[in-house]
Design a protein around this motif. Sequence first.
Motif, short mmCIF file in Angstrom:
data_model
loop_
_atom_site.label_atom_id
_atom_site.label_comp_id
_atom_site.label_asym_id
_atom_site.label_seq_id
_atom_site.Cartn_x
_atom_site.Cartn_y
_atom_site.Cartn_z
N PHE A 137 -27.74 -5.05 -50.70
CA PHE A 137 -27.52 -3.63 -50.99
C PHE A 137 -26.87 -2.92 -49.82
CE2 PHE A 137 -29.14 0.71 -50.25
CZ PHE A 137 -28.63 1.36 -51.36
N THR A 138 -25.87 -2.09 -50.11
CA THR A 138 -25.27 -1.23 -49.09
C THR A 138 -25.43 0.21 -49.55
OG1 THR A 138 -23.61 -2.93 -48.63
CG2 THR A 138 -23.20 -0.75 -47.73
N VAL A 158 -34.00 -9.74 -49.28
CA VAL A 158 -32.96 -8.71 -49.34
C VAL A 158 -32.15 -8.65 -48.05
CG1 VAL A 158 -34.22 -7.21 -50.95
CG2 VAL A 158 -34.55 -6.91 -48.50
N THR A 159 -30.91 -8.22 -48.20
CA THR A 159 -30.13 -7.73 -47.07
C THR A 159 -29.87 -6.26 -47.37
OG1 THR A 159 -29.09 -9.80 -46.39
CG2 THR A 159 -27.88 -7.79 -45.93
N LEU A 160 -30.21 -5.39 -46.42
CA LEU A 160 -30.01 -3.95 -46.59
C LEU A 160 -29.03 -3.47 -45.53
CD1 LEU A 160 -33.74 -2.84 -47.08
CD2 LEU A 160 -32.06 -3.35 -48.87
N GLU A 161 -27.85 -3.06 -45.97
CA GLU A 161 -26.84 -2.50 -45.06
C GLU A 161 -26.90 -0.98 -45.19
OE1 GLU A 161 -25.05 -4.04 -42.86
OE2 GLU A 161 -25.72 -6.05 -43.38
N LEU A 162 -27.57 -0.33 -44.25
CA LEU A 162 -27.85 1.09 -44.37
C LEU A 162 -27.03 1.89 -43.35
CD1 LEU A 162 -31.72 0.63 -44.81
CD2 LEU A 162 -29.93 0.56 -46.57
N GLY A 163 -27.40 3.13 -43.12
CA GLY A 163 -26.61 3.96 -42.22
C GLY A 163 -27.45 4.53 -41.10
N ARG A 311 -33.28 3.80 -34.81
CA ARG A 311 -32.23 2.93 -34.29
C ARG A 311 -30.99 2.96 -35.20
NH1 ARG A 311 -35.53 -2.44 -32.68
NH2 ARG A 311 -36.64 -1.95 -34.62
N PRO A 312 -29.83 3.29 -34.65
CA PRO A 312 -28.63 3.49 -35.48
C PRO A 312 -27.90 2.19 -35.81
CG PRO A 312 -28.13 3.98 -33.20
CD PRO A 312 -29.58 3.58 -33.23
N LEU A 313 -26.92 2.32 -36.69
CA LEU A 313 -26.10 1.17 -37.08
C LEU A 313 -25.13 0.79 -35.95
CD1 LEU A 313 -25.45 -0.79 -39.38
CD2 LEU A 313 -23.93 0.93 -40.36
N ALA A 314 -24.70 1.79 -35.18
CA ALA A 314 -23.80 1.53 -34.05
C ALA A 314 -24.09 2.50 -32.92
CB ALA A 314 -22.34 1.67 -34.49
N VAL A 315 -23.89 2.02 -31.69
CA VAL A 315 -23.91 2.88 -30.50
C VAL A 315 -22.55 2.74 -29.84
CG1 VAL A 315 -24.80 3.10 -28.15
CG2 VAL A 315 -26.40 2.92 -30.05
N TYR A 316 -21.97 3.89 -29.45
CA TYR A 316 -20.69 3.91 -28.76
C TYR A 316 -20.87 4.49 -27.36
CZ TYR A 316 -18.91 3.18 -33.48
OH TYR A 316 -18.67 2.67 -34.73
N ALA A 317 -20.16 3.93 -26.39
CA ALA A 317 -20.23 4.45 -25.02
C ALA A 317 -18.83 4.39 -24.41
CB ALA A 317 -21.21 3.63 -24.20
N PHE A 318 -18.42 5.50 -23.81
CA PHE A 318 -17.11 5.59 -23.16
C PHE A 318 -17.28 5.85 -21.68
CE2 PHE A 318 -16.01 6.40 -27.54
CZ PHE A 318 -14.71 5.92 -27.69
N GLY A 355 -27.57 -3.73 -39.55
CA GLY A 355 -28.38 -2.75 -38.85
C GLY A 355 -29.65 -3.34 -38.28
N ILE A 356 -30.47 -2.45 -37.75
CA ILE A 356 -31.79 -2.82 -37.24
C ILE A 356 -32.72 -1.65 -37.52
CG2 ILE A 356 -31.19 -1.99 -34.91
CD1 ILE A 356 -33.04 -4.16 -33.78
N GLY A 357 -33.94 -1.93 -37.94
CA GLY A 357 -34.87 -0.85 -38.25
C GLY A 357 -34.36 0.00 -39.40
N ASN A 358 -34.27 1.31 -39.15
CA ASN A 358 -33.86 2.25 -40.19
C ASN A 358 -32.42 2.05 -40.65
OD1 ASN A 358 -34.95 4.72 -41.58
ND2 ASN A 358 -33.08 5.61 -40.76
N SER A 359 -31.60 1.39 -39.83
CA SER A 359 -30.19 1.21 -40.20
C SER A 359 -29.92 -0.10 -40.94
CB SER A 359 -29.28 1.32 -38.97
OG SER A 359 -29.64 0.38 -37.98
N GLY A 360 -30.98 -0.87 -41.22
CA GLY A 360 -30.76 -2.02 -42.08
C GLY A 360 -31.52 -3.27 -41.70
N LEU A 361 -31.25 -4.30 -42.49
CA LEU A 361 -31.98 -5.57 -42.39
C LEU A 361 -31.01 -6.68 -42.80
CD1 LEU A 361 -34.77 -7.10 -42.31
CD2 LEU A 361 -34.97 -6.55 -44.74
#
Length: 420
Positions: A137-138, A158-163, A311-318, A355-361
């Motif tokens: 599921f996405t 399940v695989t859960l692709e969340l946001g 925990r988010p789906l992605a972390v960005y750092a500049f 993801g991880i945690g709230n952002s997916g499995l």
Amino acid sequence: MDMGKPSFEAEFSEILLCKNELHETLNNLSHWMKDEHVDKNLVTKLDSAFIRKDPYGVVLIIAPWNYPIHLLLVPLIGAIAAGNCVIAKPSEMTKNTERLVAEALPKYLDKDCFAVVTAGVEETTQLLENKFDFIFFTGSPAVGKIIMTAAAKHLTPVTLELGGKNPCYVSDTCEVQNVARRVAWGRFFNAGQTCVAPDYVLCSLEMQEKLLPALSKAITEFYGPNPQESPSFGRIVGDKQFRRVQALLRSGRVAMGGQTDERERYIAPTVLVDLQPSDPIMKEEIFGPILPIVTVANVEEAIEFINSRERPLAVYAFSSEDKVVNQVLERTSSGGFCGNDTLMHVTLTSLPFGGIGNSGLGKYHGKFTFDTFSHQRGCLHRSMGLEALNALRYPPYSHQKLGIVRAASEVKRKGSCTLL
């Protein structure tokens, strides 16, 4: 066609990335599907020990509306490659794409093994009452919980692709115009309707003052003086989604953009400042072309802010300093990470996406997709002879037998374990 998606963005994100997944799978499938032989101990030296890649059986793939081709076909490619039968459910939100998929896929796939189901919420709820062998599921975390609850009744994996809300830290040492272009591209691509889009920027007040004119310049470079007239800028998918995103504009102060047109479902590329963590826009995934900037004193405070949330789906750092990028990477947790750019980590089939945690499995892309849809079956095939060797493990037991069995079965430690 459903979202006014620019043809460049559609070609890049929907077509090219699907082709890459397909070609990666076709190029490597004969290798991926082979039995994987593993190490053996003294007792099993003469036997065959291997991992067999078995299909799960019947798989349900539920796709979302924001990338309606990519997020349906990429998992479908891996599910087929792994030998499963599939029921594919495209999103009912993108009607034209749903119809295209429903009409086109059966022309190319075996109808006995693959089916496209067009369904709304009510029918999907009924569909989930059936026993599947695997569900992919996405979508949103809220619906992900519903999917997982339905799967639990049948003990279905399940695989859960969340946001989630993907943070983007911008340090005081960076090439500001480059950062502005890369962040603006990632945020406003597909009119912000991307699960891995940078959701908000974290930076110092000094950097915000430099970043605002740079973002304004980047937005004008990309979309001209009036983005509503630009063929390179998309639209919000539906009226309900438009009203939800429009309401988020009330948070903070509009530094640039903010124009809306309900008839066209147009929301201008917008940057918000003077935000509080308690503002509505900081509590839910934006999924629209709005970029909030939250000021922090330093990288320490930014990391603390990120770690105080799901925990988010992605972390960005500049940062021009690698040590700052690495500090954010090492001290945060997220599905994926990208330093000094946005979205681009998703384009590599060699990297797991998930993801991880709230952002997916779970995870997929490339070999990870094949592995996701394969049951790794541990197998040992022994000789019918050599029974004298087995006699040591049979009753009646003795200390002598135990000593020999232990010596033949144990894993020997090779040396001291050194951490760091």
